[in-house]
Write a protein that holds these residues in place. Structure first.
Motif, short mmCIF file in Angstrom:
data_model
loop_
_atom_site.label_atom_id
_atom_site.label_comp_id
_atom_site.label_asym_id
_atom_site.label_seq_id
_atom_site.Cartn_x
_atom_site.Cartn_y
_atom_site.Cartn_z
N ALA A 147 0.85 -1.19 0.00
CA ALA A 147 0.00 0.00 0.00
C ALA A 147 0.89 1.24 0.00
N ILE A 148 0.69 2.12 -0.99
CA ILE A 148 1.47 3.36 -1.07
C ILE A 148 0.62 4.47 -0.46
N LEU A 149 1.13 5.06 0.61
CA LEU A 149 0.37 6.08 1.34
C LEU A 149 1.01 7.45 1.20
N GLN A 150 0.16 8.48 1.22
CA GLN A 150 0.67 9.85 1.18
C GLN A 150 0.26 10.54 2.47
N PHE A 151 1.24 11.09 3.15
CA PHE A 151 0.97 11.81 4.40
C PHE A 151 0.77 13.28 4.09
N GLY A 152 -0.17 13.90 4.81
CA GLY A 152 -0.42 15.32 4.59
C GLY A 152 -0.64 16.02 5.92
N GLY A 153 -0.92 17.31 5.85
CA GLY A 153 -1.16 18.09 7.07
C GLY A 153 0.07 18.10 7.94
N GLY A 154 -0.13 17.92 9.24
CA GLY A 154 0.98 17.97 10.19
C GLY A 154 1.97 16.84 10.05
N CYS A 155 1.61 15.79 9.29
CA CYS A 155 2.54 14.66 9.10
C CYS A 155 3.63 15.03 8.10
N ASN A 156 3.32 15.96 7.21
CA ASN A 156 4.25 16.31 6.14
C ASN A 156 5.53 16.87 6.74
#
Length: 198
Positions: A147-156
């Motif tokens: 599974a390829i996940l993209q982190f956004g928001g505060g995770c970036n």
């Protein structure tokens, strides 16, 4: 007293709380349970009074102890497995609403793997990340089950993203989708390196 045909599970303490509140309302007033912005990350579950003239023909009606609850058909799929409780402690008393499917409709067992993974991310993983202002989206599932996940928001750009991914999210997803998923990678890690597309 819980009825399996009821859409929303309302605890006995919450039912008696609603019945008490309704005693002071106009005759025939019910409770309306609804979801604002259903199916979005900003979905919120709410409860309000519903006077008799505000009940619409298409509303779904559920009978509880001492009152009826109405739900509009648009909110209904997002209220599956919702629970309302009334808790009293030293700090006072409060109504708690849990609607695990408000942000995304529950997917069927026969749904594709990517839909089922997305459902777990939206309903279970993102609410935990939201406390830190972050979120994660699924971009794809590779042929070998990663599974390829993209982190956004505060995770970036957060230095803890690898720990969160490996120890938290990957473990949770691999347990839930044992035999289907083989691993989890961050999209940035997927793009750099020799396992990218040819």
């Amino acid at each position: 007293m819980s009825d399996s045909t009821l859409l929303v599970s309302i605890s006995e303490s919450a039912q008696s709380h609603f019945a008490r509140l309704l005693e002071n309302q106009a005759e025939g007033t019910q409770i309306r349970i609804f979801v604002v912005n259903p199916g979005t990350p900003n979905a919120e579950c709410g409860v309000s009074y519903c006077p008799p003239d505000a009940v619409e023909d298409k509303d779904l009606k559920y009978s509880y102890q001492g009152f009826d609850a109405v739900v509009d058909p648009d909110s209904a799929p997002y209220l599956e497995e919702a629970e309302i409780d009334f808790v009293a402690d030293q700090m006072g008393s409060q109504l708690t609403l849990k609607a695990p499917n408000a942000k995304m409709r529950k997917v069927s067992e026969g749904a594709s793997l990517i839909e089922r993974v997305e459902y777990v991310l939206v309903s279970e993983v993102n609410p935990q990340l939201a406390n830190h202002g972050g979120k994660v989206d699924i971009m794809e599932i590779t042929d070998d089950g990663v599974a390829i996940l993209q982190f956004g928001g505060g995770c970036n750009g957060c230095s803890m993203v690898d720990v969160t991914l490996k120890e938290g999210i990957e473990k949770q997803l691999l347990e839930k989708f044992a035999g289907e998923l083989t691993g989890v990678r961050d999209v940035t890690e997927h793009k750099s390196g020799d396992h990218s597309y040819y």
